[in-house]
Design a protein around this motif. Sequence first.
Motif, mmCIF file in Angstrom:
data_model
loop_
_atom_site.group_PDB
_atom_site.id
_atom_site.type_symbol
_atom_site.label_atom_id
_atom_site.label_comp_id
_atom_site.label_asym_id
_atom_site.label_seq_id
_atom_site.Cartn_x
_atom_site.Cartn_y
_atom_site.Cartn_z
ATOM 1 N N VAL A 45 47.094 121.438 -31.664
ATOM 2 C CA VAL A 45 48.047 121.967 -30.690
ATOM 3 C C VAL A 45 49.447 121.614 -31.178
ATOM 4 O O VAL A 45 49.790 120.430 -31.282
ATOM 5 N N ASP A 46 50.241 122.625 -31.510
ATOM 6 C CA ASP A 46 51.544 122.376 -32.134
ATOM 7 C C ASP A 46 52.694 122.251 -31.145
ATOM 8 O O ASP A 46 53.818 121.956 -31.546
ATOM 9 N N GLU A 47 52.437 122.478 -29.856
ATOM 10 C CA GLU A 47 53.484 122.282 -28.868
ATOM 11 C C GLU A 47 52.854 122.007 -27.509
ATOM 12 O O GLU A 47 51.730 122.435 -27.223
ATOM 13 N N GLN A 48 53.595 121.271 -26.686
ATOM 14 C CA GLN A 48 53.076 120.912 -25.375
ATOM 15 C C GLN A 48 52.965 122.152 -24.481
ATOM 16 O O GLN A 48 53.725 123.096 -24.600
ATOM 17 N N GLY A 49 51.988 122.094 -23.574
ATOM 18 C CA GLY A 49 51.837 123.163 -22.594
ATOM 19 C C GLY A 49 50.933 124.289 -23.019
ATOM 20 O O GLY A 49 50.689 125.200 -22.216
ATOM 21 N N LYS A 50 50.423 124.265 -24.243
ATOM 22 C CA LYS A 50 49.519 125.324 -24.672
ATOM 23 C C LYS A 50 48.154 125.156 -24.000
ATOM 24 O O LYS A 50 47.702 124.047 -23.727
ATOM 25 N N PRO A 73 44.897 113.741 -28.771
ATOM 26 C CA PRO A 73 45.350 113.050 -29.993
ATOM 27 C C PRO A 73 45.459 111.535 -29.861
ATOM 28 O O PRO A 73 45.466 110.830 -30.872
ATOM 29 N N ARG A 74 45.541 111.010 -28.649
ATOM 30 C CA ARG A 74 45.602 109.560 -28.436
ATOM 31 C C ARG A 74 44.233 108.960 -28.142
ATOM 32 O O ARG A 74 44.134 107.841 -27.648
ATOM 33 N N SER A 75 43.181 109.743 -28.419
ATOM 34 C CA SER A 75 41.791 109.295 -28.227
ATOM 35 C C SER A 75 41.450 109.056 -26.767
ATOM 36 O O SER A 75 40.499 108.316 -26.456
ATOM 37 N N ARG A 76 42.184 109.667 -25.858
ATOM 38 C CA ARG A 76 41.850 109.586 -24.446
ATOM 39 C C ARG A 76 40.894 110.713 -24.087
ATOM 40 O O ARG A 76 41.061 111.854 -24.530
ATOM 41 N N GLY A 97 49.223 117.518 -31.254
ATOM 42 C CA GLY A 97 48.367 116.844 -32.213
ATOM 43 C C GLY A 97 46.980 117.445 -32.253
ATOM 44 O O GLY A 97 46.762 118.591 -31.852
ATOM 45 N N GLU A 98 46.043 116.650 -32.752
ATOM 46 C CA GLU A 98 44.696 117.119 -33.006
ATOM 47 C C GLU A 98 43.758 116.720 -31.868
ATOM 48 O O GLU A 98 43.605 115.538 -31.557
ATOM 49 N N TYR A 99 43.119 117.722 -31.273
ATOM 50 C CA TYR A 99 42.148 117.495 -30.214
ATOM 51 C C TYR A 99 40.743 117.526 -30.820
ATOM 52 O O TYR A 99 40.445 118.350 -31.693
ATOM 53 N N ILE A 119 36.437 127.634 -29.613
ATOM 54 C CA ILE A 119 37.631 126.831 -29.320
ATOM 55 C C ILE A 119 38.851 127.678 -29.660
ATOM 56 O O ILE A 119 38.970 128.153 -30.792
ATOM 57 N N SER A 120 39.742 127.851 -28.716
ATOM 58 C CA SER A 120 40.952 128.634 -28.976
ATOM 59 C C SER A 120 42.152 127.962 -28.318
ATOM 60 O O SER A 120 42.040 127.380 -27.238
ATOM 61 N N VAL A 121 43.285 128.045 -29.002
ATOM 62 C CA VAL A 121 44.538 127.465 -28.516
ATOM 63 C C VAL A 121 45.544 128.596 -28.391
ATOM 64 O O VAL A 121 45.848 129.280 -29.377
ATOM 65 N N GLU A 122 46.049 128.801 -27.193
ATOM 66 C CA GLU A 122 46.962 129.906 -26.947
ATOM 67 C C GLU A 122 48.070 129.466 -26.010
ATOM 68 O O GLU A 122 47.930 128.463 -25.304
ATOM 69 N N LYS A 123 49.141 130.224 -26.004
ATOM 70 C CA LYS A 123 50.196 129.988 -25.030
ATOM 71 C C LYS A 123 49.684 130.354 -23.648
ATOM 72 O O LYS A 123 48.773 131.140 -23.492
ATOM 73 N N GLU A 124 50.317 129.793 -22.645
ATOM 74 C CA GLU A 124 49.810 129.935 -21.286
ATOM 75 C C GLU A 124 49.705 131.391 -20.863
ATOM 76 O O GLU A 124 48.739 131.812 -20.251
ATOM 77 N N ALA A 125 50.718 132.192 -21.186
ATOM 78 C CA ALA A 125 50.688 133.591 -20.777
ATOM 79 C C ALA A 125 49.522 134.329 -21.408
ATOM 80 O O ALA A 125 48.826 135.091 -20.780
ATOM 81 N N LYS A 126 49.271 134.066 -22.695
ATOM 82 C CA LYS A 126 48.174 134.738 -23.382
ATOM 83 C C LYS A 126 46.832 134.206 -22.918
ATOM 84 O O LYS A 126 45.849 134.935 -22.897
#
Length: 216
Positions: A45-50, A73-76, A97-99, A119-126
């Motif tokens: 995930v390259d930016e917050q909120g995705k 990414p913080r192992s939580r 970071g990396e999930y 597994i897919s990472v997208e912006k909120e609108a998409k």
Amino acid sequence: MKCFIALVTQLTAYITLLLSTYTAEGTSLTYWVPANDRSCFFAWVDEQGKKVYFYFAVQTGGNFDIDYEITDPRSRIIAKGEKERQVDMLFTGNEVGEYTFCFSNGMSTFAEKLVDFNISVEKEAKALLPHRQALEEHHTNPTEESITRIGGSLYSINHLLKYFRTRENRNFATVRSTESRVFWYSLLECALIVGIASFQVFAIRKLFSTNKKGHI
């Protein structure tokens, strides 16, 4: 004719762009998880909120269940479950970071599990394209709106096909298990019938042999 070709070219470009937004940051795989093993996959995930979409379904193996765990990414731990057959979830990536998405087959001593996951990472609108929120938030022309609706319909159809595939595999496994049980029960029944018949013949012969000796 030239106008028609130009329209087709523009429509093709829009569809290609739409499909690329759906698949550029997605991973769809089918993976065998060995017995007593833990397999992990990663998404960046390259930016917050995705929005991070995660789906999996156990297709074959054991009782069609598996343990899973998702960490940031913080192992939580974001989500986890035990003996899950199917999970379909959407969450927000609040950390860059990396999930990590892990499947654990430690419950099985010999049964492998075939897991179909996405597994897919997208912006909120998409990420909300299957709903109408994306159409309300973005001003689009009629062609883009039509393509967006087609994309949402394709997404729904794809999701429905995955569900039917999972149900088909599980129902087919149930049929095979039932056929196997019927075969072995029938074989056991035949063996019991032959055994009882042999015992009856042996008992009758023994009885008549004893009577004949007693008569002499």
